[in-house]
Structures are given as C-alpha cells and as structure tokens.
Design an enzyme around this catalytic site. Structure first.
Site, short mmCIF file in Angstrom:
data_model
loop_
_atom_site.label_atom_id
_atom_site.label_comp_id
_atom_site.label_asym_id
_atom_site.label_seq_id
_atom_site.Cartn_x
_atom_site.Cartn_y
_atom_site.Cartn_z
CB CYS A 199 -0.97 0.02 1.17
SG CYS A 199 -2.28 1.23 0.87
CB CYS A 379 -4.17 3.23 -3.54
SG CYS A 379 -3.42 3.90 -2.07
P1 FAD Z 1 -0.41 -10.52 4.29
O1 FAD Z 1 -1.86 -10.24 4.37
O2 FAD Z 1 0.53 -9.56 4.94
O3 FAD Z 1 -0.19 -11.99 4.87
C1 FAD Z 1 1.07 -12.62 4.90
C2 FAD Z 1 0.96 -13.75 5.93
O4 FAD Z 1 2.11 -14.59 5.81
C3 FAD Z 1 0.93 -13.24 7.37
O5 FAD Z 1 -0.17 -13.79 8.05
C4 FAD Z 1 2.25 -13.72 7.95
O6 FAD Z 1 2.17 -14.06 9.32
C5 FAD Z 1 2.54 -14.95 7.10
N1 FAD Z 1 3.96 -15.29 7.04
C6 FAD Z 1 5.03 -14.46 6.91
N2 FAD Z 1 6.17 -15.16 6.94
C7 FAD Z 1 5.82 -16.46 7.08
C8 FAD Z 1 6.56 -17.67 7.18
N3 FAD Z 1 7.88 -17.70 7.17
N4 FAD Z 1 5.87 -18.83 7.33
C9 FAD Z 1 4.50 -18.83 7.36
N5 FAD Z 1 3.76 -17.71 7.28
C10 FAD Z 1 4.41 -16.55 7.14
N6 FAD Z 1 -4.65 -2.80 0.67
C11 FAD Z 1 -5.76 -2.38 0.00
O7 FAD Z 1 -6.22 -3.05 -0.93
N7 FAD Z 1 -6.41 -1.23 0.34
C12 FAD Z 1 -5.97 -0.44 1.35
O8 FAD Z 1 -6.56 0.59 1.65
C13 FAD Z 1 -4.80 -0.85 2.06
N8 FAD Z 1 -4.31 -0.09 3.08
C14 FAD Z 1 -3.25 -0.54 3.81
C15 FAD Z 1 -2.81 0.22 4.88
C16 FAD Z 1 -1.78 -0.23 5.69
C17 FAD Z 1 -1.31 0.64 6.83
C18 FAD Z 1 -1.19 -1.50 5.43
C19 FAD Z 1 -0.09 -2.03 6.34
C20 FAD Z 1 -1.60 -2.26 4.36
C21 FAD Z 1 -2.62 -1.79 3.53
N9 FAD Z 1 -3.06 -2.50 2.41
C22 FAD Z 1 -4.16 -2.07 1.69
C23 FAD Z 1 -2.24 -3.62 1.90
C24 FAD Z 1 -2.76 -5.01 2.22
O9 FAD Z 1 -3.00 -5.16 3.59
C25 FAD Z 1 -1.75 -6.05 1.76
O10 FAD Z 1 -1.35 -5.78 0.43
C26 FAD Z 1 -2.35 -7.45 1.83
O11 FAD Z 1 -2.61 -7.80 3.17
C27 FAD Z 1 -1.41 -8.48 1.18
O12 FAD Z 1 -1.86 -9.78 1.41
P2 FAD Z 1 -0.80 -10.98 1.49
O13 FAD Z 1 -1.59 -12.22 1.72
O14 FAD Z 1 0.12 -10.91 0.35
O15 FAD Z 1 0.08 -10.64 2.77
#
Ligand code: FAD
Ligand code: UQ1
Length: 451
Positions: A199, A379
């Site tokens: 983000c 966004c």
């Molecule tokens: P995540 O949701 O981060 O999940 C990754 C998971 O992998 C976690 O649970 C973690 O514990 C696990 N993990 C890590 N390492 C390991 C390991 N070695 N072994 C096993 N598990 C592991 N997105 C939007 O669409 N709109 C918004 O308005 C927006 N605003 C945001 C504002 C903020 C402040 C933040 C921080 C993020 C925002 N996002 C937004 C972005 C969004 O939250 C992420 O892009 C999204 O969560 C990505 O999903 P993901 O599954 O790739 O990663």
C-alpha cells in the site's frame, strides 16, 4: 496460553471476543494434533489476505484434510483498516479476527513458520523441523517490515510516544495517541521509504487524516506538516499525483522529495534523512513532535536466495498467470509475488480470480490460457475524514476506475465504501475466496465496453 493472554491485553479485546478467541485457539490447537499426515494435495504458505482466500478456494475444491496452511500467528489482521485505526476512526479490535476463524474449517492449520522450500523434492520445511510434502504449493507470505534498516527506530517506537507506525499491529495504536499529544505549533513528519512496499499510498493517507485532525481541533495554525519521501514523485500514477499535489498545496503540507529516513534519535526528538542521489553523500536532521514511520519492506528472509525466488527475493511467477516460471506446481499470490503491481489487498482479490483459472489449467495438465492478470490494484487515498480519492490502475499505471465518475476527485461516497462496505467485502467475501475485485461492476457500468 500466557502469550495469548498478553496478546489479548495488547489488543484490548472485549470479554466476549476474548472467550471466543480462546475457544477458537483451543479448537485449532487440537486440530493440529489430530493427524500425523505430512503430505497434502495443496500446501499454502501464509494465512494473510491471499493465503486465506486461496485456502478457502482450495478447500472447496479438494475437500477436508487435503489442504494445509502454514501460518505462525494467532490473529489475522485486516491491515487495510490500519489507516483508520491510526486515525481513531476504527479500533484495532475491529481489524482483528482469530486465525482459526479466518482460515476455512476444513483446512489444516499448521501453526508454524516456513524455514525453507525445496521445490525439487516438493517439500516445505518449517522452523520446528516439520517436513510437508505437496502436490501443489501456493506461496502467500506477504512482505517483512525492515524497521532495523532505520537506526534507532525500534527503540523510538518502543519508548517514544511521539513515534508511531500504521504498518505494524504492535504500533498502530500509538498513532492516534500521538495525534492527541501533539502540541500546537509543533512539527509532524510522515516518511515514505524506497519501493516496493505494501500500500504505497498508506504513508500519506494518515498524514492527511492528521492534518484534518489538527484543523478540526484548532491546532493547525503555526504547526508544520512534512511529507519526507524517498521518491521523486508524490504518487506513481499521473492522474492521482496531480490531484494529490493540489491537496498538499491547499493544506499547506511541505513535501520533501528524495529524503529517505535513515535514523531516529528519540532522546533528542530528531530524525535524520539521506538526500537520495546526493554526491557527495548529504544527510539532513530535523526535529519532530510527531514522527510516523513507514519502514522499507522486502520479501521474507527465508525466500531470499531460495530456488523459487527471483534476485530481489520475490517468488518468481509469470505476471499474467502467477504460476512459477520454473516449477509448474508452484504459484504465488499477493505481496510476496514478483508480479510488478502496487502491492494491495485489492490486487490480492483480482489475483485470486486469475489464480483459480491458472490452477484449473494446471490440474488438467495444460498451460494457463484464460484471463490474464492486468495488474489491477487500488488505493483509497483518505484525503481527510469523510473524503477519498479512489485510485485504481493497472500494470501500466493507467487508471482502471470502477465507477462512472471521476475518481480523481475527493468524494464522500468513496469514504463510506472504504469505512463501511470494504470491511464487509473483506471478511465475508475476500478471505472466503469469493471476491475477485470490482471488474464485473466496472464492466457493468460501461455496458460491457472497455477493459
Ligand atoms: P499478508 O496479508 O501480509 O499476509 C502474509 C501472511 O504470511 C501473514 O499472516 C504472515 O504471518 C505470514 N507469514 C510471513 N512469513 C511467514 C513464514 N515464514 N511462514 C509462514 N507464514 C508466514 N490494501 C488495499 O487493498 N487497500 C488499502 O486501503 C490498504 N491499506 C493498507 C494500509 C496499511 C497501513 C497496510 C499495512 C496495508 C494496507 N493494504 C491495503 C495492503 C494489504 O494489507 C496487503 O497488500 C495485503 O494484506 C497483502 O496480502 P498478502 O496475503 O500478500 O500478505
Ligand atoms: C478492493 O477490492 C479491496 O479488496 C478487498 C480493497 O482492500 C481492502 C480496497 O481497498 C479496494 C478499494 C478494493 C476495490 C473495490 C472496489 C469496490 C472499488
């Protein structure tokens, strides 16, 4: 259990939720001792937005006991809500759910973290030494936060009430408290690190909500609000960059381009920035009364140098179909993938639809040929309490807007979309693998014409 109680204290959960959390935790714990099985049709790494969405889809496809999810944490956070938690519009409790309730009941949750992936033997090794064999692997481990790259930042986050970060569940609750303690006439600095980050709009969204807070409380006059960004532009897409430059001008916010935060000295209330590209090296130190840190981010450590990662450490997949470039039975979704989009949950939603098609083709022994991922991402830029510019765009940085209105304008309707509708879509649809983004609505509003 002691650790869980500590976590509950940190989160400030209500009694009803606490009982529920403990019950869910207990159920999940007994789940993981239920079977000795260590071979699965599908193993998913990570239980965040992408991991939950794909676990739901794969469990529906393969049935109970055939899908395992490796995820070390007890709590799933809806991180997109962290902006509104930091600004005081939502609580951290509203952004949190027990992991056991976020993952599908019929998937096996392995509460452990991944230490390595060995793709030539279709094996994942966990930190506790467990070896899991898979027929197919979906990697969804997100990005790691590198606060350690900014000297003194962790000490400051731990002990200075003026220093906060919406990027971490540990520190997001400090943000609104830092708003409330801000002295009239003080200086607030909001930082933006080098890309890639998740983000990329989040570092400035909270700044606009802070500016709004100051104005509503009669504290803005004489106070300074600074946006110190490593980048040479305010936003990567021209349409929204132009709109945001207008916002910072109107709100009297100072933007310092190519300023990268490298150190914090909380004993003096000072932040030090490197001027990007300066030769010879030039650093500048500024005083703060509030410092919101957005740290640099990278692929999780275990991926860096792994056989499934590219040079930068991200899972090396095709940007159109999210299938590994070398190992056909490996896929990636979300922030940890090499797909060159802006990393968001909105991107995860669109990717989850594409990945379903890719996996269908793989299971039939075919190359993916269906819909290609166009890089759709979104966004919602909170420009004040009650206003949002809803940026939506593709791999080429071309706007790909859902609604038949100019989304480059600040709108109240988009505020309600983010504050009230998105959490429902997230909890009820995205993590259940039933939200592939707003493409159908975009088509509908354009009578099927256009992208
Ligand atoms: P995540 O949701 O981060 O999940 C990754 C998971 O992998 C976690 O649970 C973690 O514990 C696990 N993990 C890590 N390492 C390991 C390991 N070695 N072994 C096993 N598990 C592991 N997105 C939007 O669409 N709109 C918004 O308005 C927006 N605003 C945001 C504002 C903020 C402040 C933040 C921080 C993020 C925002 N996002 C937004 C972005 C969004 O939250 C992420 O892009 C999204 O969560 C990505 O999903 P993901 O599954 O790739 O990663
Ligand atoms: C979206 O799909 C999504 O994923 C659930 C988000 O993350 C929380 C978003 O912030 C946005 C804006 C979208 C896009 C959705 C619409 C209806 C434009």
């Amino acid at each position: 259990m002691a650790q869980l109680v500590k976590k509950i204290g940190e989160l400030g959960l209500h009694n009803r939720q606490v009982t529920h959390l403990i019950a869910t935790r207990a159920a999940a714990a007994s789940y993981s001792t239920q079977s000795e099985k260590s071979s699965y049709k599908c193993v998913i790494l990570g239980g965040g937005s992408g991991g939950c969405a794909m676990a739901a889809k794969m469990t529906r496809k393969f049935g109970k006991g055939n899908v395992a999810v490796v995820e070390p944490h007890d709590i799933h956070y809806y991180q997109a809500m962290f902006t509104l938690v930091g600004s005081g519009h939502k609580s951290l409790t509203q952004a949190a759910r027990p992991m056991g309730k976020s993952l599908p009941r019929d998937a096996k949750w392995i509460k452990d973290s991944v230490a390595s992936v060995e793709p030539d033997s279709n094996t994942v090794v966990t930190s506790s030494g467990l070896k899991l064999e898979y027929d197919m692997l979906i990697v969804a481990v997100g990005v790691q936060l590198n606060f350690d790259k900014i000297s003194g930042s962790l000490e400051a986050l731990e002990s200075d009430p003026r220093v906060c970060s919406n990027f971490s569940a540990n520190y997001v609750n400090k943000t609104h408290k830092a708003f409330q303690a801000f002295p009239k006439g003080g200086t607030a600095i909001f930082t933006m690190p080098p890309l890639p980050i998740k983000c990329p709009g989040a570092p400035q969204k909270i700044m606009y909500l802070f500016d709004d807070y100051l104005r509503k409380n009669g504290l803005r006059e004489g106070s300074r609000v600074l946006y110190n960004t490593n980048l040479p532009v305010i936003f990567g897409v021209k349409k929204y960059a132009d709109a945001l430059l207008e916002v910072v001008k109107q709100r009297d916010i100072t933007v310092n381009f190519q300023h990268n935060l490298i150190g914090v000295d909380h004993t003096k209330g000072e932040a030090t920035f490197a001027k990007v590209g300066a030769d010879p090296v030039e650093n500048v130190t500024m005083n703060y009364d509030l410092l919101h840190i957005s740290p640099s981010m990278s692929a999780p450590e275990f991926l860096k140098g792994s056989p499934i990662a590219n040079e930068a450490g991200f899972v090396d997949v095709s940007k159109e179909h999210l299938q590994h470039t070398k190992y056909d039975n490996i896929f990636a979704i979300g922030d940890c993938s090499s797909a060159p989009t802006s990393k968001t949950a909105a991107a995860v939603a669109a990717e989850s639809g594409i990945l379903s098609g890719t996996i269908e083709a793989f299971l039939k022994g075919q190359k993916p040929s269906g819909l290609q991922y166009d890089g759709y991402t979104s966004c919602p830029l909170t420009t004040k309490g009650g206003k949002i510019i809803l940026a939506e765009f593709d791999y080429n940085g071309q706007p790909l807007e859902t609604f038949p209105v100019n989304q480059g304008k600040e709108r109240l309707s988009m505020w309600y979309l983010k504050k009230d509708a998105m959490p429902i879509i997230y909890w009820q649809m995205l993590i259940k693998g039933r939200w592939h983004g707003p493409r159908v609505f975009r088509k509908l509003f354009r009578f099927g014409m256009g992208k």
